[in-house]
Motif scaffolding. Sequence first.
Motif, PDB file in Angstrom:
ATOM      1  N   UNK A  47      22.207  -7.382   5.790  1.00  8.05           N
ATOM      2  CA  UNK A  47      21.896  -6.034   5.308  1.00  8.05           C
ATOM      3  C   UNK A  47      21.018  -6.122   4.056  1.00  8.05           C
ATOM      4  N   UNK A  48      21.344  -7.037   3.152  1.00  6.51           N
ATOM      5  CA  UNK A  48      20.556  -7.213   1.933  1.00  6.51           C
ATOM      6  C   UNK A  48      19.133  -7.643   2.251  1.00  6.51           C
ATOM      7  N   UNK A  49      18.995  -8.580   3.167  1.00  8.69           N
ATOM      8  CA  UNK A  49      17.664  -9.046   3.561  1.00  8.69           C
ATOM      9  C   UNK A  49      16.842  -7.914   4.162  1.00  8.69           C
ATOM     10  N   UNK A  50      17.442  -7.163   5.067  1.00 14.55           N
ATOM     11  CA  UNK A  50      16.731  -6.055   5.709  1.00 14.55           C
ATOM     12  C   UNK A  50      16.359  -4.970   4.702  1.00 14.55           C
ATOM     13  N   UNK A  51      17.273  -4.656   3.792  1.00 20.77           N
ATOM     14  CA  UNK A  51      16.994  -3.623   2.788  1.00 20.77           C
ATOM     15  C   UNK A  51      15.864  -4.065   1.861  1.00 20.77           C
ATOM     16  N   UNK A  52      15.874  -5.317   1.460  1.00 17.67           N
ATOM     17  CA  UNK A  52      14.813  -5.823   0.586  1.00 17.67           C
ATOM     18  C   UNK A  52      13.472  -5.860   1.319  1.00 17.67           C
ATOM     19  N   UNK A  53      13.490  -6.219   2.596  1.00 21.83           N
ATOM     20  CA  UNK A  53      12.248  -6.258   3.371  1.00 21.83           C
ATOM     21  C   UNK A  53      11.657  -4.866   3.569  1.00 21.83           C
ATOM     22  N   UNK A  54      12.491  -3.844   3.505  1.00 19.31           N
ATOM     23  CA  UNK A  54      12.003  -2.474   3.691  1.00 19.31           C
ATOM     24  C   UNK A  54      11.327  -1.932   2.437  1.00 19.31           C
ATOM     25  N   UNK A  55      11.389  -2.675   1.342  1.00 17.76           N
ATOM     26  CA  UNK A  55      10.796  -2.239   0.080  1.00 17.76           C
ATOM     27  C   UNK A  55       9.273  -2.230   0.153  1.00 17.76           C
ATOM     28  N   UNK A  56       8.678  -1.189  -0.397  1.00 16.80           N
ATOM     29  CA  UNK A  56       7.216  -1.107  -0.436  1.00 16.80           C
ATOM     30  C   UNK A  56       6.616  -2.208  -1.304  1.00 16.80           C
ATOM     31  N   UNK A  57       7.387  -2.724  -2.247  1.00 15.78           N
ATOM     32  CA  UNK A  57       6.870  -3.725  -3.172  1.00 15.78           C
ATOM     33  C   UNK A  57       6.612  -5.070  -2.505  1.00 15.78           C
ATOM     34  N   UNK A  58       7.069  -5.250  -1.264  1.00 17.86           N
ATOM     35  CA  UNK A  58       6.857  -6.532  -0.603  1.00 17.86           C
ATOM     36  C   UNK A  58       5.385  -6.770  -0.251  1.00 17.86           C
ATOM     37  N   UNK A  59       4.603  -5.724  -0.099  1.00 21.08           N
ATOM     38  CA  UNK A  59       3.217  -5.879   0.336  1.00 21.08           C
ATOM     39  C   UNK A  59       2.223  -5.308  -0.667  1.00 21.08           C
ATOM     40  N   UNK A  60       2.448  -5.509  -1.946  1.00 17.62           N
ATOM     41  CA  UNK A  60       1.525  -4.999  -2.939  1.00 17.62           C
ATOM     42  C   UNK A  60       0.163  -5.677  -2.748  1.00 17.62           C
ATOM     43  N   UNK A  61      -0.859  -4.981  -3.155  1.00 16.21           N
ATOM     44  CA  UNK A  61      -2.206  -5.530  -3.060  1.00 16.21           C
ATOM     45  C   UNK A  61      -2.879  -5.302  -1.717  1.00 16.21           C
ATOM     46  N   UNK A  62      -2.199  -4.652  -0.774  1.00 14.90           N
ATOM     47  CA  UNK A  62      -2.778  -4.435   0.548  1.00 14.90           C
ATOM     48  C   UNK A  62      -3.138  -2.988   0.800  1.00 14.90           C
ATOM     49  N   UNK A  63      -2.695  -2.081  -0.076  1.00 10.09           N
ATOM     50  CA  UNK A  63      -2.978  -0.667   0.092  1.00 10.09           C
ATOM     51  C   UNK A  63      -3.963  -0.236  -0.982  1.00 10.09           C
ATOM     52  N   UNK A  64      -5.132   0.302  -0.573  1.00  9.42           N
ATOM     53  CA  UNK A  64      -6.097   0.763  -1.573  1.00  9.42           C
ATOM     54  C   UNK A  64      -5.487   1.820  -2.492  1.00  9.42           C
ATOM     55  N   UNK A  65      -5.738   1.700  -3.772  1.00  8.34           N
ATOM     56  CA  UNK A  65      -5.242   2.659  -4.737  1.00  8.34           C
ATOM     57  C   UNK A  65      -3.855   2.349  -5.259  1.00  8.34           C
ATOM     58  N   UNK A  66      -3.166   1.407  -4.615  1.00  2.00           N
ATOM     59  CA  UNK A  66      -1.828   1.009  -5.074  1.00  2.00           C
ATOM     60  C   UNK A  66      -2.005  -0.019  -6.191  1.00  2.00           C
ATOM     61  N   UNK A  67      -1.439   0.259  -7.379  1.00  2.00           N
ATOM     62  CA  UNK A  67      -1.627  -0.683  -8.482  1.00  2.00           C
ATOM     63  C   UNK A  67      -0.883  -1.994  -8.236  1.00  2.00           C
ATOM     64  N   UNK A  68      -1.509  -3.089  -8.643  1.00  2.00           N
ATOM     65  CA  UNK A  68      -0.881  -4.403  -8.524  1.00  2.00           C
ATOM     66  C   UNK A  68       0.113  -4.594  -9.662  1.00  2.00           C
ATOM     67  N   UNK A  69       1.163  -5.362  -9.432  1.00  3.74           N
ATOM     68  CA  UNK A  69       2.083  -5.676 -10.533  1.00  3.74           C
ATOM     69  C   UNK A  69       1.322  -6.433 -11.619  1.00  3.74           C
TER      70      UNK A  69
END
Length: 116
Positions: A47-69
């Motif tokens: 459950x923890x793995x699936x919940x963490x994988x559902x986070x938008x933060x897992x794919x930063x840098x791939x969406x235009x306009x989304x700020x990078x960490x």
Amino acid sequence: MDEHTWLRTGTAILTEIKEWRRAHPTATFVEMEDEIHRRMMELEAQVLQDAAQASESQEWGQTPGQPAPTCPTCVVPLQARGQHQRTLQGNGGQSVTLNRTYGTCPTCQRSFFPPR
């Protein structure tokens, strides 16, 4: 998150617990508690793995306009270096594997999996 997988895993764990109990009819309360806890940690890790994988933060840098960490030291945006796996240990000792975008600071060259 796949609730069907959670239900299947939970059902399998409950079946295993029942089978364990039949095989250990004289187990003490503490032994039963330890065995149940150990097996439930498997479900918790999934459950923890699936919940963490559902986070938008897992794919930063791939969406235009989304700020990078930003780098916690230099406070400059990180450069994405592709998806990599990261394995963490949950509280129950189970391994949790996450796919995350790996980043490098262009200033200090430190690399890590944000967010931390």
